[in-house]
Design an enzyme around this catalytic site. Structure first.
Site, PDB file in Angstrom:
ATOM      1  CD  GLU A   1      23.509 -34.253  22.587  1.00  0.00           C
ATOM      2  OE1 GLU A   1      23.076 -34.913  21.632  1.00  0.00           O
ATOM      3  OE2 GLU A   1      24.701 -34.276  22.956  1.00  0.00           O
TER       4      GLU A   1
ATOM      5  CG  ASP B   1      24.975 -39.835  26.172  1.00  0.00           C
ATOM      6  OD1 ASP B   1      26.111 -39.610  25.727  1.00  0.00           O
ATOM      7  OD2 ASP B   1      23.949 -39.297  25.731  1.00  0.00           O
TER       8      ASP B   1
END
Length: 501
Positions: free
Chosen positions: A226, A46
């Site tokens: 998320e 990420d």
């Protein structure tokens, strides 16, 4: 004479050795993108903590510097002045006694609300305690913490009072995205909380109160939420709010992906304008993306160019993982509804070589562009616009017979990207397949923008209303390109250029 021969032989042997080493190095780097960010070594997932400060774009990212698979998370760090060329920095945040450093965000505390100093750069992140998780005690392992920097991110100090927001008992309680909400003169944190996003408010970044929640009954029913992001965009003289939420599974072409909602936010409650599920990218390789902070009304997005279904098993070459191209986000009205659009940042135009333009191409069967793109060595930008919405495809290939096929299917009103013959396709979990995205735009002409960079293809259709990002692993660059049709198609304009880096 004998001595000369020996020197010559030695020279040849050295040259062969150097060529062999160069070939090995080239092979080891064959999948590395040239105008996308990837770490020098180790694992990346990420993007997080992105912020614009004093002319520099800071990209922090989930990083395991010691292996090429997911592991103890650090915050890696890279800087760019143009969103295309990135300079990797030393690691920003390391794991500590409270846990590893999961995703989060960064803000500039202009008014010193936290007391760290005026204009402090403050990172808000998730501490993940693996020991608690592995103990199977049922106790939550994820809590929110702070770190701050007074030297533009070169060095960081973790707040002694961490964590500042403990989990209320949830196992999934992570990925804080923080913004300043001017109307209420306070910070708003958007947090991933299982199957929803929860909003918290604070005056000082240290004490947080829950003010709202969104997600139950909306969007895709699959996967864990998320990396949420909440921001406003100007449209038609007003503004609307956009909420992004990445899902660990349930994306339209399998695995992980990022959905979005358009609506309103009042400081406590997000109210969507629509019930249908919408995706920022219909490809398989754009996940966990969020936007930069401190960019004003301009919203710039970047994602992780991978998918959790196969992320740990794609080819690695001392590094694994890369970021998508940075993208400008906007809203566009289609009928009575507003959709999010994304296009490569305008800064990319400054990295292209000479732009070549061909107008009014009549295609019936095949149109060969191979000679025009061969010199780009598999790294180029191509744009085209048709006169009517007839089916066509772009077939990229190489001398090994590997190919990537990208096209528009009029009968089914969708775009597609077929990587089933694109090179190494034995990657598990249905990697080798035809990936499909719906056409959202109304009307006849079809426009495409394609970015090809070593082992990735990013397709932006109809001015960014439909987007697809997919990786592939060919054994040599795609230096062949054909436009293929079954019926006559007129290409009103075609532009192509190499990209310098």
């Amino acid at each position: 004479m004998k001595k000369v021969k020996l020197i010559f032989v030695a020279f040849i042997l050295v040259a062969c050795f150097i060529n062999k080493i160069q070939a090995q190095v080239q092979g080891a780097e064959s999948y590395r993108p040239q105008f996308h960010f990837s770490p020098k070594k180790g694992w990346m997932n990420d993007p997080n903590g992105m912020i614009f400060l004093n002319g520099k774009y800071h990209l922090f990212f989930q990083h395991n510097p010691n292996a090429t698979t997911w592991g103890p998370m650090h915050w890696g760090h890279a800087i760019s002045t143009d969103l295309v060329n990135w300079q990797e920095q030393k690691i920003a945040l390391y794991p500590d006694s409270l846990g590893t450093i999961f995703s989060g965000s960064a803000v500039i505390d202009k008014n010193n609300t936290a007391g760290f100093g005026k204009n402090a750069l403050v990172a808000v992140f998730t501490h993940h305690d693996h020991k608690v998780e592995e103990s199977k005690s049922g106790l939550p392992a994820q809590h929110q913490s702070l770190a701050y920097s007074m030297d533009e991110g070169k060095t960081w100090t973790k707040y002694s009072g961490n964590p500042v927001l403990r989990s209320p008992g949830l196992q999934a309680f992570r990925d804080p995205k923080v913004m300043w909400y001017e109307a209420d003169k306070q910070w708003i944190m958007t947090l991933a909380t299982g199957g929803s996003a929860t909003f918290y408010a604070s005056k000082d970044l240290k004490s947080w109160n829950k003010v709202g929640e969104f997600g139950v009954g909306f969007g895709s029913p699959e996967g864990t939420w998320e990396c949420p992001d909440l921001f406003s965009l100007p449209v038609n003289g007003g503004q609307k709010w956009v909420l992004l939420s990445s899902l660990s599974s349930g994306a339209p072409n399998g695995g992980s992906g990022t959905q979005y909602f358009v609506g309103q936010f009042d400081g406590n409650t997000f109210t969507p304008d629509h019930k249908d599920v919408r995706w920022i990218d219909y490809g398989t390789d754009n996940y966990a993306g969020i936007t930069w902070s401190n960019t004003g009304e301009r919203k710039i997005f970047i994602g992780w160019m991978n998918n959790w279904t196969y992320a740990n098993v794609i080819p690695e070459q001392g590094w694994r993982g890369a970021a998508t191209i940075a993208r400008d986000l906007n809203l566009k009205q289609v009928g009575n509804e507003f959709y999010l659009t994304s296009l490569p940042v305008k800064e990319l135009n400054g990295m292209t070589g000479k732009t070549n333009v061909i107008k009014n191409i009549q295609v019936k069967g095949d149109y060969d562009l191979s000679a025009k793109i061969a010199a780009f060595n598999g790294k180029f930008q191509l744009e085209l616009a048709t006169v009517v919405d007839e089916s066509f495809s772009l077939q990229l290939g190489n001398r090994k017979g590997e190919m990537l096929i990208i096209g528009y299917d009029k009968a089914n009103n969708n775009f597609y990207m077929d990587r089933s013959k694109s090179g190494l396709v034995s990657i598990p979990n249905n990697f080798a397949k035809n990936i499909i995205a719906p056409r959202i735009a109304k009307g006849s002409p079809v426009s495409l923008k394609l970015l090809l960079d070593a082992s990735s293809a990013e397709l932006f259709a109809d001015e960014g209303l439909t987007v697809m990002t997919n990786t592939f692993f060919n054994s040599e660059p795609f230096n062949q390109l054909y436009i293929k049709t079954n019926k006559p198609v007129t290409i009103q304009k075609l532009k192509y250029s190499g990209i310098k880096n």
